[in-house]
Design a protein around this motif. Structure first.
Motif, mmCIF file in Angstrom:
data_model
loop_
_atom_site.group_PDB
_atom_site.id
_atom_site.type_symbol
_atom_site.label_atom_id
_atom_site.label_comp_id
_atom_site.label_asym_id
_atom_site.label_seq_id
_atom_site.Cartn_x
_atom_site.Cartn_y
_atom_site.Cartn_z
ATOM 1 N N ARG A 156 0.832 -1.215 0.000
ATOM 2 C CA ARG A 156 0.000 0.000 0.000
ATOM 3 C C ARG A 156 0.862 1.259 0.000
ATOM 4 N NH1 ARG A 156 -2.897 2.327 4.561
ATOM 5 N NH2 ARG A 156 -1.514 2.385 6.344
ATOM 6 N N PHE A 157 2.062 1.196 0.596
ATOM 7 C CA PHE A 157 2.956 2.356 0.564
ATOM 8 C C PHE A 157 3.701 2.424 -0.772
ATOM 9 C CE2 PHE A 157 3.217 1.840 5.439
ATOM 10 C CZ PHE A 157 2.104 2.647 5.622
ATOM 11 N N ARG A 158 3.956 1.266 -1.368
ATOM 12 C CA ARG A 158 4.584 1.269 -2.707
ATOM 13 C C ARG A 158 3.674 1.942 -3.711
ATOM 14 N NH1 ARG A 158 7.432 -4.603 -3.669
ATOM 15 N NH2 ARG A 158 8.863 -4.325 -1.943
ATOM 16 N N ASP A 159 2.380 1.590 -3.632
ATOM 17 C CA ASP A 159 1.414 2.150 -4.588
ATOM 18 C C ASP A 159 1.222 3.643 -4.365
ATOM 19 O OD1 ASP A 159 1.139 -0.438 -5.459
ATOM 20 O OD2 ASP A 159 -0.754 -0.794 -4.416
ATOM 21 N N GLU A 160 1.268 4.087 -3.121
ATOM 22 C CA GLU A 160 1.080 5.510 -2.805
ATOM 23 C C GLU A 160 1.984 5.877 -1.630
ATOM 24 O OE1 GLU A 160 1.042 8.662 -2.853
ATOM 25 O OE2 GLU A 160 -0.805 8.650 -4.000
ATOM 26 N N PRO A 161 3.254 6.269 -1.933
ATOM 27 C CA PRO A 161 4.198 6.588 -0.852
ATOM 28 C C PRO A 161 3.701 7.676 0.102
ATOM 29 C CG PRO A 161 5.335 6.428 -2.961
ATOM 30 C CD PRO A 161 3.862 6.350 -3.251
ATOM 31 N N VAL A 182 12.099 6.556 2.132
ATOM 32 C CA VAL A 182 12.968 5.922 1.135
ATOM 33 C C VAL A 182 12.093 5.130 0.159
ATOM 34 C CG1 VAL A 182 14.912 4.366 0.797
ATOM 35 C CG2 VAL A 182 14.781 5.747 2.891
ATOM 36 N N PRO A 183 12.181 5.436 -1.145
ATOM 37 C CA PRO A 183 11.340 4.751 -2.132
ATOM 38 C C PRO A 183 11.601 3.237 -2.161
ATOM 39 C CG PRO A 183 12.532 6.594 -3.135
ATOM 40 C CD PRO A 183 13.072 6.422 -1.755
ATOM 41 N N ALA A 184 10.573 2.495 -2.612
ATOM 42 C CA ALA A 184 10.709 1.037 -2.732
ATOM 43 C C ALA A 184 11.660 0.675 -3.869
ATOM 44 C CB ALA A 184 9.336 0.414 -2.964
ATOM 45 N N ASP A 185 11.686 1.485 -4.895
ATOM 46 C CA ASP A 185 12.512 1.212 -6.077
ATOM 47 C C ASP A 185 13.993 1.375 -5.735
ATOM 48 O OD1 ASP A 185 13.777 1.089 -8.495
ATOM 49 O OD2 ASP A 185 12.700 2.770 -9.401
ATOM 50 N N PRO A 186 14.787 0.287 -5.798
ATOM 51 C CA PRO A 186 16.204 0.367 -5.429
ATOM 52 C C PRO A 186 16.978 1.429 -6.225
ATOM 53 C CG PRO A 186 15.545 -1.928 -5.731
ATOM 54 C CD PRO A 186 14.391 -1.080 -6.168
#
Length: 146
Positions: free
Chosen positions: A13-18, A117-121
């Motif tokens: 849910r945080f990945r979809d909407e940080p 910190v974004p999910a995308d490495p």
């Protein structure tokens, strides 16, 4: 000693909407009686966060406003909002608790900064640099998986 807390996005849910994570952190700050300043990346992000803070949880009310906008009723000072969202063009003083969504480390005097910190490495490199900057400034550093 000032603190820097890094929140690593992991949950879907945080990945979809940080910005939902920002809402959760604002709610926690409010519950702890800590007024928060959110440094938004741009005006569009500030508006999106403003909208989300009204709707992210049916029972949650987080008093907030965007710095530089007049309160709807025309009265009151903007400093009264528990959560103040500051787009880059808004010149507002730092609060002891700052949540930073911008591309650079926060400069100035405050007690604690929260970094999302974004999910995308591939998007994490600037935050690694920021970790190093805060460490060099003598901050107490913490990392949380969210």
């Amino acid at each position: 000693m000032p603190r820097a807390d890094f929140y690593l996005i992991a949950k879907p849910r945080f990945r979809d909407e940080p910005l939902l994570l920002v809402c959760e952190l604002a709610k926690k700050a409010l519950a702890a009686g800590q007024p928060m300043l959110v440094l938004a990346r741009d005006a569009a992000q500030a508006e999106r966060l403003d909208d989300l803070l009204w709707s992210f949880e049916p029972d949650a009310y987080v008093p907030h406003q965007i710095a530089g906008l007049e309160p709807e009723d025309g009265g009151g000072e903007e400093e009264e909002a528990d959560v103040l969202i500051a787009p880059p063009e808004a010149d507002v003083p730092l609060r002891p608790l700052v949540l930073n969504l911008r591309d650079a480390a926060v400069e100035g005097a405050f007690d604690r900064v929260l970094e999302v910190v974004p999910a995308d490495p591939s998007a994490r490199e600037p935050l690694r640099a920021r970790w190093t900057q805060y460490k060099a400034r003598g901050f107490d550093l913490n990392k949380y998986d969210m």
